[in-house]
Design a protein around this motif. Structure first.
Motif, PDB file in Angstrom:
ATOM      1  N   ILE A 196      -1.690  16.215   3.009  1.00 27.40           N
ATOM      2  CA  ILE A 196      -1.471  14.773   3.141  1.00 27.40           C
ATOM      3  C   ILE A 196      -2.769  14.022   2.838  1.00 27.40           C
ATOM      4  O   ILE A 196      -3.824  14.345   3.384  1.00 27.40           O
ATOM      5  CB  ILE A 196      -0.983  14.423   4.579  1.00 27.40           C
ATOM      6  N   LYS A 197      -2.676  13.042   1.923  1.00 23.66           N
ATOM      7  CA  LYS A 197      -3.862  12.238   1.560  1.00 23.66           C
ATOM      8  C   LYS A 197      -3.791  10.818   2.112  1.00 23.66           C
ATOM      9  O   LYS A 197      -4.796  10.173   2.345  1.00 23.66           O
ATOM     10  CB  LYS A 197      -3.977  12.160   0.025  1.00 23.66           C
ATOM     11  N   TYR A 198      -2.550  10.318   2.269  1.00 23.85           N
ATOM     12  CA  TYR A 198      -2.369   8.926   2.698  1.00 23.85           C
ATOM     13  C   TYR A 198      -1.499   8.855   3.953  1.00 23.85           C
ATOM     14  O   TYR A 198      -0.374   9.345   3.942  1.00 23.85           O
ATOM     15  CB  TYR A 198      -1.678   8.102   1.589  1.00 23.85           C
ATOM     16  N   PRO A 199      -2.001   8.223   5.012  1.00 25.01           N
ATOM     17  CA  PRO A 199      -1.143   8.015   6.188  1.00 25.01           C
ATOM     18  C   PRO A 199       0.071   7.132   5.861  1.00 25.01           C
ATOM     19  O   PRO A 199       1.121   7.266   6.470  1.00 25.01           O
ATOM     20  CB  PRO A 199      -2.060   7.308   7.188  1.00 25.01           C
ATOM     21  N   VAL A 227      -5.924   1.471   7.791  1.00 23.89           N
ATOM     22  CA  VAL A 227      -5.056   2.570   7.356  1.00 23.89           C
ATOM     23  C   VAL A 227      -5.192   2.790   5.851  1.00 23.89           C
ATOM     24  O   VAL A 227      -5.008   1.862   5.055  1.00 23.89           O
ATOM     25  CB  VAL A 227      -3.579   2.262   7.701  1.00 23.89           C
ATOM     26  N   LYS A 228      -5.522   4.021   5.461  1.00 23.50           N
ATOM     27  CA  LYS A 228      -5.616   4.359   4.038  1.00 23.50           C
ATOM     28  C   LYS A 228      -4.204   4.340   3.452  1.00 23.50           C
ATOM     29  O   LYS A 228      -3.326   5.085   3.908  1.00 23.50           O
ATOM     30  CB  LYS A 228      -6.247   5.740   3.867  1.00 23.50           C
ATOM     31  N   THR A 229      -3.998   3.461   2.475  1.00 21.29           N
ATOM     32  CA  THR A 229      -2.641   3.185   2.004  1.00 21.29           C
ATOM     33  C   THR A 229      -2.524   3.309   0.485  1.00 21.29           C
ATOM     34  O   THR A 229      -3.399   2.862  -0.249  1.00 21.29           O
ATOM     35  CB  THR A 229      -2.232   1.740   2.410  1.00 21.29           C
ATOM     36  N   LEU A 230      -1.418   3.902   0.051  1.00 22.20           N
ATOM     37  CA  LEU A 230      -1.053   3.908  -1.362  1.00 22.20           C
ATOM     38  C   LEU A 230       0.053   2.871  -1.517  1.00 22.20           C
ATOM     39  O   LEU A 230       1.090   2.959  -0.854  1.00 22.20           O
ATOM     40  CB  LEU A 230      -0.554   5.301  -1.751  1.00 22.20           C
ATOM     41  N   GLU A 243      -5.738  -0.244  -9.128  1.00 26.24           N
ATOM     42  CA  GLU A 243      -6.991  -0.783  -8.575  1.00 26.24           C
ATOM     43  C   GLU A 243      -7.087  -0.434  -7.094  1.00 26.24           C
ATOM     44  O   GLU A 243      -6.069  -0.297  -6.409  1.00 26.24           O
ATOM     45  CB  GLU A 243      -7.083  -2.298  -8.778  1.00 26.24           C
ATOM     46  N   THR A 244      -8.312  -0.265  -6.608  1.00 25.78           N
ATOM     47  CA  THR A 244      -8.528   0.024  -5.192  1.00 25.78           C
ATOM     48  C   THR A 244      -9.309  -1.114  -4.567  1.00 25.78           C
ATOM     49  O   THR A 244     -10.361  -1.511  -5.067  1.00 25.78           O
ATOM     50  CB  THR A 244      -9.278   1.368  -5.013  1.00 25.78           C
ATOM     51  N   VAL A 245      -8.745  -1.663  -3.498  1.00 25.30           N
ATOM     52  CA  VAL A 245      -9.409  -2.728  -2.740  1.00 25.30           C
ATOM     53  C   VAL A 245      -9.534  -2.240  -1.308  1.00 25.30           C
ATOM     54  O   VAL A 245      -8.518  -2.042  -0.621  1.00 25.30           O
ATOM     55  CB  VAL A 245      -8.608  -4.056  -2.794  1.00 25.30           C
ATOM     56  N   ASN A 246     -10.801  -2.007  -0.878  1.00 17.67           N
ATOM     57  CA  ASN A 246     -11.074  -1.421   0.445  1.00 17.67           C
ATOM     58  C   ASN A 246     -10.287  -0.121   0.610  1.00 17.67           C
ATOM     59  O   ASN A 246     -10.434   0.780  -0.184  1.00 17.67           O
ATOM     60  CB  ASN A 246     -10.770  -2.428   1.568  1.00 17.67           C
ATOM     61  N   GLN A 247      -9.391  -0.071   1.604  1.00 18.53           N
ATOM     62  CA  GLN A 247      -8.688   1.199   1.868  1.00 18.53           C
ATOM     63  C   GLN A 247      -7.321   1.278   1.182  1.00 18.53           C
ATOM     64  O   GLN A 247      -6.575   2.222   1.391  1.00 18.53           O
ATOM     65  CB  GLN A 247      -8.535   1.405   3.393  1.00 18.53           C
ATOM     66  N   ILE A 248      -7.006   0.279   0.325  1.00 21.03           N
ATOM     67  CA  ILE A 248      -5.677   0.251  -0.322  1.00 21.03           C
ATOM     68  C   ILE A 248      -5.799   0.549  -1.817  1.00 21.03           C
ATOM     69  O   ILE A 248      -6.578  -0.099  -2.525  1.00 21.03           O
ATOM     70  CB  ILE A 248      -4.992  -1.128  -0.148  1.00 21.03           C
ATOM     71  N   THR A 249      -5.033   1.528  -2.294  1.00 20.31           N
ATOM     72  CA  THR A 249      -4.958   1.811  -3.731  1.00 20.31           C
ATOM     73  C   THR A 249      -3.642   1.245  -4.258  1.00 20.31           C
ATOM     74  O   THR A 249      -2.567   1.632  -3.794  1.00 20.31           O
ATOM     75  CB  THR A 249      -5.039   3.326  -4.009  1.00 20.31           C
ATOM     76  N   PHE A 250      -3.749   0.308  -5.216  1.00 15.40           N
ATOM     77  CA  PHE A 250      -2.568  -0.368  -5.765  1.00 15.40           C
ATOM     78  C   PHE A 250      -2.160   0.222  -7.117  1.00 15.40           C
ATOM     79  O   PHE A 250      -3.015   0.446  -7.971  1.00 15.40           O
ATOM     80  CB  PHE A 250      -2.860  -1.862  -5.995  1.00 15.40           C
ATOM     81  N   PHE A 320       7.683  -8.986  10.992  1.00 14.44           N
ATOM     82  CA  PHE A 320       6.908  -7.756  10.806  1.00 14.44           C
ATOM     83  C   PHE A 320       5.415  -7.927  11.104  1.00 14.44           C
ATOM     84  O   PHE A 320       4.776  -8.874  10.672  1.00 14.44           O
ATOM     85  CB  PHE A 320       7.070  -7.243   9.368  1.00 14.44           C
ATOM     86  N   LYS A 321       4.884  -6.958  11.854  1.00 15.43           N
ATOM     87  CA  LYS A 321       3.432  -6.839  12.079  1.00 15.43           C
ATOM     88  C   LYS A 321       3.071  -5.380  11.825  1.00 15.43           C
ATOM     89  O   LYS A 321       3.841  -4.470  12.182  1.00 15.43           O
ATOM     90  CB  LYS A 321       3.062  -7.209  13.522  1.00 15.43           C
ATOM     91  N   ILE A 322       1.895  -5.137  11.267  1.00 15.30           N
ATOM     92  CA  ILE A 322       1.522  -3.772  10.866  1.00 15.30           C
ATOM     93  C   ILE A 322       1.530  -2.807  12.051  1.00 15.30           C
ATOM     94  O   ILE A 322       1.870  -1.631  11.911  1.00 15.30           O
ATOM     95  CB  ILE A 322       0.148  -3.762  10.122  1.00 15.30           C
ATOM     96  N   LYS A 323       1.213  -3.304  13.234  1.00 16.56           N
ATOM     97  CA  LYS A 323       1.165  -2.413  14.410  1.00 16.56           C
ATOM     98  C   LYS A 323       2.561  -1.881  14.766  1.00 16.56           C
ATOM     99  O   LYS A 323       2.690  -0.834  15.384  1.00 16.56           O
ATOM    100  CB  LYS A 323       0.519  -3.110  15.605  1.00 16.56           C
ATOM    101  N   ASP A 324       3.623  -2.619  14.321  1.00 17.72           N
ATOM    102  CA  ASP A 324       5.001  -2.176  14.602  1.00 17.72           C
ATOM    103  C   ASP A 324       5.256  -0.768  14.056  1.00 17.72           C
ATOM    104  O   ASP A 324       6.026  -0.006  14.627  1.00 17.72           O
ATOM    105  CB  ASP A 324       6.039  -3.117  13.952  1.00 17.72           C
ATOM    106  N   ILE A 325       4.628  -0.460  12.927  1.00 19.85           N
ATOM    107  CA  ILE A 325       4.865   0.837  12.273  1.00 19.85           C
ATOM    108  C   ILE A 325       4.408   1.976  13.169  1.00 19.85           C
ATOM    109  O   ILE A 325       5.090   2.973  13.331  1.00 19.85           O
ATOM    110  CB  ILE A 325       4.076   0.950  10.943  1.00 19.85           C
ATOM    111  N   PHE A 326       3.215   1.815  13.734  1.00 13.25           N
ATOM    112  CA  PHE A 326       2.590   2.932  14.435  1.00 13.25           C
ATOM    113  C   PHE A 326       2.862   2.929  15.937  1.00 13.25           C
ATOM    114  O   PHE A 326       2.857   3.981  16.562  1.00 13.25           O
ATOM    115  CB  PHE A 326       1.086   2.936  14.151  1.00 13.25           C
TER     116      PHE A 326
END
Length: 351
Positions: A196-199, A227-230, A243-250, A320-326
Motif C-alpha cells: 500500500i502506497k496511499y492511505p 493524508v497522502k492522497t492519490l 502534478e503533486t501539490v504537498n501530499q496530494i498527487t493529481f 462532508f468533512k475529511i475527518k468523517d472518513i477516518f
C-alpha cells in the motif's frame, strides 16, 4: 467488412461509468472472435478511443443531460430536457438503422442508450436499474424504463441474481416479464497483492457542474489534512496531466492499467456512489466512503444501502468533512472481494 461479426457497443455518456464498465465486454468480444464497433458521444467516446485506438468509433447524438447546481432540481431538469432526449433517441434509431447496413452489424450491446437497438438483429440492453428511483414518481419512471427495455432482445444486469448482491432493489424485481440475465460483476480491473502506497484514493466522475463542485470541496478539505492522497479528477483529455501539490498527487484521468494499480496500492477509496465504481471497489475488497451526487436518487439509495449493511460509510456533499472518513472507518467492514466471473461465450451465442 469480410466475414467479421461486427457488434456495436454503445454506452451512455453520463460520467464515465457506463463506458468503463463496457471495457470488459469489448475485450471479451475480441477474445471470442467478434469485432466491437464503438459508439457514444462526448467524454465517453474520447475515453473509449483512448482505451481502444485500433477499433472503429462512431459518434451518437448527445442526450443533453445537464445537472443543475442544486441537486434538488435534478428530476425537474430531466423532465425539462426530455424533449431533447426523445429527439436524441429517435436520431439514434435512425443512425443505427444506417449502421446495421453500412457495417453489416450482427448484434448490438447498448448500455443505457434507449434508441440503440434494431429489430433486424439481436439487441441487448445493459442496466443495473430495472427499478428507476425518482421519489414519489418511482412507479412511473420504472414503468417507462421497463417499457423501453422490453423492446430489446435481452436485458443484461451486471450483478448476481441471489443475495448478497450489489444493486439491491434497483436490479432485482419481485416479478417481471422482461428477458433478464444476470451477468455477474463487471470490472475492467483485477486485484493484486502489492504494498500500500496511499492511505486514500479519490476517484471523481459524473456530470458537470457537480463533478467540479465536489472536486473543489475535496481539495479544500484535503489541503488541511496530512493524508497522502492519490486524486483522479475524472477529466478525460487527449493528454494525461500529473502534478503533486504537498501530499496530494493529481491525475486528470487514468487508463485502465494505471487505475488498476492505483486501486491495488490504495487503502481506502473516496468516490461517488456510482454503480460502476461500486463494482470496481467490490472486486478489490476495499473500504470506501461515498458522497452521492446530489439529487441522484440511485446514488443516494446505494450509499444508504451500504451504510445500513455496515459496508461503507457515506455523507451528503454539503455536510462532508475529511475527518468523517477516518472517524468511523472501523465501524464499517468494507467490501468482500468479489470475482468478476462472466459466462461470455454463452452470452455471445445470441449473436
Amino acid at each position: 467488412m469480410g466475414n467479421r461479426k461486427n457488434i456495436l457497443v454503445a454506452p451512455l455518456n453520463w460520467g464515465l461509468g457506463h463506458a468503463s464498465r463496457c471495457i470488459p465486454i469489448i475485450k471479451a468480444l475480441e477474445k471470442n472472435g467478434l469485432t466491437p464497433i464503438l459508439a457514444s458521444d462526448g467524454a465517453s467516446l474520447q475515453f473509449l478511443k483512448n482505451e481502444f485506438p485500433h477499433l472503429t468509433a462512431l459518434e451518437l447524438p448527445s442526450y443533453g443531460i445537464e445537472y443543475p447546481k442544486n441537486g434538488a432540481h435534478f428530476k425537474w431538469k430531466l423532465l425539462w430536457n426530455s424533449p431533447k432526449m426523445i429527439m436524441a433517441i429517435a436520431k439514434e434509431q435512425q443512425l443505427v438503422a444506417q449502421w446495421v447496413k453500412e457495417y453489416q452489424l450482427k448484434g448490438i450491446i447498448s448500455d443505457n442508450r434507449l434508441g440503440v437497438r434494431n429489430t433486424q438483429i439481436p439487441s441487448v440492453f445493459i442496466t443495473h436499474q430495472l427499478e428507476v428511483l425518482s421519489g414519489i414518481t418511482t412507479w412511473f419512471s420504472s414503468k417507462i424504463h421497463q417499457h423501453f427495455i422490453a423492446k430489446f432482445t435481452e436485458c443484461w444486469v451486471p450483478d448476481v441474481e441471489g443475495t448478497p448482491n450489489l444493486s439491491g432493489r434497483l436490479g432485482h424485481l419481485d416479478k417481471t416479464k422482461l428477458r433478464v440475465k444476470y451477468i455477474g460483476v463487471l470490472s475492467r480491473m483485477q486485484k493484486k497483492e502489492v504494498p500500500i502506497k496511499y492511505p486514500l484514493l479519490v476517484l471523481l466522475s459524473g456530470p458537470e457542474p457537480q463533478r467540479t463542485l465536489l472536486e473543489e470541496k475535496l481539495i479544500k478539505e484535503l489541503q488541511n489534512s496530512k493524508v497522502k492522497t492519490l486524486f483522479v479528477r475524472g477529466k478525460v483529455m487527449e493528454q494525461q496531466l500529473v502534478e503533486t501539490v504537498n501530499q496530494i498527487t493529481f491525475y486528470n484521468y487514468m487508463q485502465s492499467t494505471e487505475l488498476e494499480q492505483a486501486f491495488n496500492e490504495s487503502e481506502m477509496v473516496l468516490s461517488r456512489s456510482g454503480y460502476t465504481t461500486i463494482m470496481d471497489v467490490s472486486v478489490f475488497g476495499k473500504k470506501a466512503f461515498f458522497i452521492p451526487t446530489p439529487g441522484q436518487y440511485e446514488q443516494e439509495y446505494l450509499a444508504c444501502y451500504y451504510k445500513e449493511l455496515k459496508i461503507a460509510n457515506s455523507s451528503t456533499q454539503d455536510d462532508f468533512k475529511i475527518k468523517d472518513i477516518f472517524d468511523a472507518a472501523n465501524e464499517y467492514k468494507g467490501f468482500s472481494a468479489l470475482e468478476s466471473t462472466n459466462a461470455w461465450e454463452e452470452l455471445f451465442r445470441l449473436f
